[in-house]
Design a protein around this motif. Structure first.
Motif, PDB file in Angstrom:
ATOM      1  N   MET A   1       0.847  -1.171   0.000  1.00  0.00           N
ATOM      2  CA  MET A   1       0.000   0.000   0.000  1.00  0.00           C
ATOM      3  C   MET A   1       0.897   1.240   0.000  1.00  0.00           C
ATOM      4  SD  MET A   1      -2.912   1.104   2.786  1.00  0.00           S
ATOM      5  CE  MET A   1      -3.852  -0.367   2.543  1.00  0.00           C
ATOM      6  N   PRO A   2       0.592   2.235  -0.842  1.00  0.00           N
ATOM      7  CA  PRO A   2       1.413   3.438  -0.873  1.00  0.00           C
ATOM      8  C   PRO A   2       1.353   4.192   0.449  1.00  0.00           C
ATOM      9  CG  PRO A   2      -0.265   3.476  -2.604  1.00  0.00           C
ATOM     10  CD  PRO A   2      -0.490   2.251  -1.788  1.00  0.00           C
ATOM     11  N   ALA A   3       2.411   4.928   0.737  1.00  0.00           N
ATOM     12  CA  ALA A   3       2.481   5.674   1.994  1.00  0.00           C
ATOM     13  C   ALA A   3       1.317   6.646   2.136  1.00  0.00           C
ATOM     14  CB  ALA A   3       3.805   6.415   2.092  1.00  0.00           C
ATOM     15  N   TRP A   4       0.907   7.307   1.028  1.00  0.00           N
ATOM     16  CA  TRP A   4      -0.169   8.283   1.144  1.00  0.00           C
ATOM     17  C   TRP A   4      -1.501   7.619   1.481  1.00  0.00           C
ATOM     18  CZ3 TRP A   4      -3.862   7.159  -2.352  1.00  0.00           C
ATOM     19  CH2 TRP A   4      -3.490   6.584  -3.555  1.00  0.00           C
ATOM     20  N   ALA A   5      -1.668   6.352   1.107  1.00  0.00           N
ATOM     21  CA  ALA A   5      -2.905   5.647   1.435  1.00  0.00           C
ATOM     22  C   ALA A   5      -2.902   5.196   2.888  1.00  0.00           C
ATOM     23  CB  ALA A   5      -3.097   4.446   0.518  1.00  0.00           C
ATOM     24  N   LYS A   6      -1.722   5.057   3.471  1.00  0.00           N
ATOM     25  CA  LYS A   6      -1.625   4.652   4.869  1.00  0.00           C
ATOM     26  C   LYS A   6      -1.811   5.817   5.826  1.00  0.00           C
ATOM     27  CE  LYS A   6       1.656   0.967   3.981  1.00  0.00           C
ATOM     28  NZ  LYS A   6       3.020   0.520   4.211  1.00  0.00           N
ATOM     29  N   GLY A   7      -1.880   7.014   5.289  1.00  0.00           N
ATOM     30  CA  GLY A   7      -2.082   8.167   6.160  1.00  0.00           C
ATOM     31  C   GLY A   7      -0.824   8.986   6.345  1.00  0.00           C
ATOM     32  N   ALA A   8       0.220   8.707   5.575  1.00  0.00           N
ATOM     33  CA  ALA A   8       1.443   9.499   5.685  1.00  0.00           C
ATOM     34  C   ALA A   8       1.193  10.922   5.194  1.00  0.00           C
ATOM     35  CB  ALA A   8       2.566   8.851   4.882  1.00  0.00           C
ATOM     36  N   ASP A   9       0.153  11.091   4.406  1.00  0.00           N
ATOM     37  CA  ASP A   9      -0.239  12.414   3.914  1.00  0.00           C
ATOM     38  C   ASP A   9      -1.035  13.092   5.020  1.00  0.00           C
ATOM     39  OD1 ASP A   9      -0.768  14.528   2.114  1.00  0.00           O
ATOM     40  OD2 ASP A   9      -2.674  13.598   1.573  1.00  0.00           O
ATOM     41  N   LYS A  10      -0.344  13.571   6.023  1.00  0.00           N
ATOM     42  CA  LYS A  10      -1.028  14.100   7.200  1.00  0.00           C
ATOM     43  C   LYS A  10      -1.464  15.536   6.984  1.00  0.00           C
ATOM     44  CE  LYS A  10       1.192  10.991  10.300  1.00  0.00           C
ATOM     45  NZ  LYS A  10       1.724  10.729  11.565  1.00  0.00           N
ATOM     46  N   ARG A  11      -2.747  15.714   6.952  1.00  0.00           N
ATOM     47  CA  ARG A  11      -3.318  17.053   6.843  1.00  0.00           C
ATOM     48  C   ARG A  11      -4.238  17.244   8.034  1.00  0.00           C
ATOM     49  NH1 ARG A  11      -5.788  17.004   1.044  1.00  0.00           N
ATOM     50  NH2 ARG A  11      -5.093  14.898   0.882  1.00  0.00           N
ATOM     51  N   GLU A  12      -3.665  17.453   9.172  1.00  0.00           N
ATOM     52  CA  GLU A  12      -4.466  17.604  10.376  1.00  0.00           C
ATOM     53  C   GLU A  12      -4.832  19.060  10.581  1.00  0.00           C
ATOM     54  OE1 GLU A  12      -3.202  15.615  13.905  1.00  0.00           O
ATOM     55  OE2 GLU A  12      -1.958  14.265  12.741  1.00  0.00           O
ATOM     56  N   PRO A  13      -6.101  19.412  10.395  1.00  0.00           N
ATOM     57  CA  PRO A  13      -6.499  20.803  10.574  1.00  0.00           C
ATOM     58  C   PRO A  13      -6.675  21.188  12.044  1.00  0.00           C
ATOM     59  CG  PRO A  13      -8.363  19.496   9.909  1.00  0.00           C
ATOM     60  CD  PRO A  13      -7.168  18.575   9.914  1.00  0.00           C
ATOM     61  N   PHE A  14      -6.465  20.243  12.933  1.00  0.00           N
ATOM     62  CA  PHE A  14      -6.689  20.480  14.352  1.00  0.00           C
ATOM     63  C   PHE A  14      -5.463  20.077  15.147  1.00  0.00           C
ATOM     64  CE2 PHE A  14     -10.420  18.850  12.163  1.00  0.00           C
ATOM     65  CZ  PHE A  14     -11.165  20.011  12.122  1.00  0.00           C
ATOM     66  N   ALA A  66      -7.268  -0.137  -9.526  1.00  0.00           N
ATOM     67  CA  ALA A  66      -8.009  -0.437 -10.753  1.00  0.00           C
ATOM     68  C   ALA A  66      -7.093  -0.405 -11.972  1.00  0.00           C
ATOM     69  CB  ALA A  66      -9.157   0.556 -10.928  1.00  0.00           C
ATOM     70  N   ARG A  67      -6.101   0.498 -11.968  1.00  0.00           N
ATOM     71  CA  ARG A  67      -5.161   0.581 -13.094  1.00  0.00           C
ATOM     72  C   ARG A  67      -4.233  -0.623 -13.151  1.00  0.00           C
ATOM     73  NH1 ARG A  67      -4.817   6.270 -11.969  1.00  0.00           N
ATOM     74  NH2 ARG A  67      -3.137   5.807 -10.515  1.00  0.00           N
ATOM     75  N   ASP A  68      -3.768  -1.074 -11.993  1.00  0.00           N
ATOM     76  CA  ASP A  68      -2.805  -2.177 -11.947  1.00  0.00           C
ATOM     77  C   ASP A  68      -3.056  -3.021 -10.704  1.00  0.00           C
ATOM     78  OD1 ASP A  68      -0.728  -3.925 -12.225  1.00  0.00           O
ATOM     79  OD2 ASP A  68       0.844  -2.403 -12.231  1.00  0.00           O
ATOM     80  N   PRO A  69      -4.046  -3.911 -10.739  1.00  0.00           N
ATOM     81  CA  PRO A  69      -4.412  -4.670  -9.539  1.00  0.00           C
ATOM     82  C   PRO A  69      -3.324  -5.611  -9.036  1.00  0.00           C
ATOM     83  CG  PRO A  69      -5.680  -5.397 -11.441  1.00  0.00           C
ATOM     84  CD  PRO A  69      -4.889  -4.227 -11.883  1.00  0.00           C
ATOM     85  N   TRP A  70      -2.334  -5.910  -9.855  1.00  0.00           N
ATOM     86  CA  TRP A  70      -1.277  -6.814  -9.407  1.00  0.00           C
ATOM     87  C   TRP A  70      -0.192  -6.075  -8.639  1.00  0.00           C
ATOM     88  CZ3 TRP A  70      -3.912  -7.085 -13.909  1.00  0.00           C
ATOM     89  CH2 TRP A  70      -4.677  -8.232 -14.097  1.00  0.00           C
ATOM     90  N   ASP A  71      -0.021  -4.809  -8.910  1.00  0.00           N
ATOM     91  CA  ASP A  71       1.033  -4.029  -8.253  1.00  0.00           C
ATOM     92  C   ASP A  71       0.551  -3.483  -6.907  1.00  0.00           C
ATOM     93  OD1 ASP A  71       3.334  -2.602  -7.703  1.00  0.00           O
ATOM     94  OD2 ASP A  71       2.741  -0.894  -8.912  1.00  0.00           O
ATOM     95  N   MET A  72      -0.694  -3.062  -6.818  1.00  0.00           N
ATOM     96  CA  MET A  72      -1.295  -2.514  -5.600  1.00  0.00           C
ATOM     97  C   MET A  72      -0.542  -1.285  -5.085  1.00  0.00           C
ATOM     98  SD  MET A  72      -3.963  -4.412  -4.962  1.00  0.00           S
ATOM     99  CE  MET A  72      -4.377  -4.423  -3.255  1.00  0.00           C
TER     100      MET A  72
END
Length: 74
Positions: A1-14, A66-72
């Protein structure tokens, strides 16, 4: 799973120290959700509405798979 899907893209408004006691705090919370502001949503512990940034990451990850289900994206 990409880092941004794990929540590494932290945008905490609080901040973590926020007590959530003011009206402004709860207005900021309400803007994070896609719910119609004219309704009262009574979540009783089942699945509920997700914040906008969670929906955006979920959507990006689904498109990636959906673009590449084998790579994920890994």
């Amino acid at each position: 799973m990409p880092a941004w899907a794990k929540g590494a893209d932290k945008r905490e408004p609080f901040s973590r120290g926020s007590r959530g006691s003011g009206r402004g705090f709860w207005q900021r919370i309400s803007h994070e959700f896609l719910l119609d502001p004219r309704t009262t949503y009574m979540n009783i512990g089942t699945t509920g509405s997700m914040p906008r940034h969670v929906i955006a990451n979920y959507d990006r990850y689904n498109k990636l798979v959906a673009r590449d289900p084998w790579d994920m994206g890994g």
